[in-house]
Design a protein around this motif. Structure first.
Motif, short mmCIF file in Angstrom:
data_model
loop_
_atom_site.label_atom_id
_atom_site.label_comp_id
_atom_site.label_asym_id
_atom_site.label_seq_id
_atom_site.Cartn_x
_atom_site.Cartn_y
_atom_site.Cartn_z
N ARG A 41 3.07 2.74 0.80
CA ARG A 41 2.50 1.91 0.03
C ARG A 41 2.34 1.36 2.08
O ARG A 41 0.23 0.87 2.10
CB ARG A 41 3.45 1.01 -0.18
N GLN A 107 1.27 -7.95 -3.43
CA GLN A 107 1.62 -7.00 -4.42
C GLN A 107 1.80 -5.98 -4.72
O GLN A 107 3.10 -5.07 -4.97
CB GLN A 107 -0.14 -6.63 -5.06
N ASN A 108 1.76 -5.21 -2.64
CA ASN A 108 2.53 -4.43 -3.09
C ASN A 108 4.44 -4.03 -2.38
O ASN A 108 4.84 -3.24 -3.21
CB ASN A 108 2.42 -3.79 -1.50
N GLY A 111 5.04 -4.42 -6.27
CA GLY A 111 5.43 -2.64 -6.66
C GLY A 111 6.86 -2.19 -5.92
O GLY A 111 7.46 -1.71 -6.99
N TYR A 144 -0.41 3.28 -10.52
CA TYR A 144 0.18 1.64 -9.98
C TYR A 144 -0.12 1.07 -8.72
O TYR A 144 -0.36 0.47 -7.87
CB TYR A 144 1.93 1.91 -10.41
N GLU A 148 -2.18 -1.94 -7.75
CA GLU A 148 -1.54 -3.07 -6.13
C GLU A 148 -2.61 -3.83 -5.05
O GLU A 148 -2.75 -4.31 -4.55
CB GLU A 148 -0.53 -2.26 -5.14
N GLY A 155 -0.87 -4.98 -12.15
CA GLY A 155 0.80 -5.49 -10.86
C GLY A 155 1.27 -6.33 -11.46
O GLY A 155 3.43 -5.47 -11.66
#
Length: 215
Positions: A41, A107-108, A111, A144, A148, A155
């Motif tokens: 990421r 959003q990372n 995740g 996925y 993200e 997400g």
């Protein structure tokens, strides 16, 4: 007829040390999965900007209405979009100020939390192999990872789904108490406010746990 004692009975220390070794190896694998998830990421963050779709503009407009006017019925939601994702963007607004790179970071983080919850669910199922496999699947799955970096609800819905399943698995293997039942209801409601078609899945899971535990 005399039965010879097992090797583990004769040497209980070996069995105990084996369990400690397995636990240590499992924790090492958990750490490696997390490092892999964060590394991927981080690399994508620097080389892969946020992607906008036809829906993104409506989500941004709806978020603006929530942040500045507390309007949860924005025309930008049209007749088919739910306010769950704009509410999430509004809640994280103090951190992101709607800057695309900061939204990606948030959003990372979502995740990575999903990766952790995936390993928790596997552990709840009683399988260390499943725990690592689920974590690895969520850590490197390109779909996925793409979500993200998109201004879409997939997400955050995945996070809601993983939280729901974590609570559901806890209820399945433990006791169904008021707090866990209430949490199932609240999390499923949050999921439905993001994607209405999830009502069937959440409803079936909640019904099954109540039938098993209270039936």
């Amino acid at each position: 007829m005399q039965i010879a004692p097992s090797e583990s009975a004769l040497m209980p220390g070996r069995s105990h040390s084996g369990q400690i070794s397995q636990r240590r190896n499992y924790l090492i694998l958990v750490g490696l999965v997390l490092v892999l998830a964060i590394t991927i990421r981080t690399a994508l963050y620097f080389y892969f900007p946020i992607l906008l779709t036809d829906d993104s503009g409506d989500y941004l407009a709806a978020t603006h209405e929530i942040v500045y006017h507390q309007n949860f019925k924005s025309a930008a939601l049209r007749d088919w979009r739910m306010p769950g994702y704009p509410v999430f963007l509004a809640l994280t607004y103090p951190l992101t100020h709607m800057q695309s790179n900061r939204i990606v970071i948030v959003q990372n983080i979502v995740g990575v939390i999903c990766v952790v919850l995936g390993m928790v669910i596997g552990w709840q199922a009683g399988s260390r192999f499943l725990s690592i496999a689920l974590g690895l699947f969520l850590a490197i799955n390109p779909v996925y990872l793409l979500f993200e970096h998109m201004l879409l609800s997939e997400g955050i819905f995945l996070l809601i789904l993983m939280v729901f399943l974590t609570i559901w698995m806890g209820c399945w293997h433990g006791r169904l108490v008021f707090v866990s039942g209430a949490l199932l209801g609240l999390v499923s409601a949050a999921g439905i406010l993001i994607r209405t078609n999830s009502v069937v899945f959440f409803g079936a899971c909640i019904l099954s746990i109540y039938l098993v535990k209270l039936g």
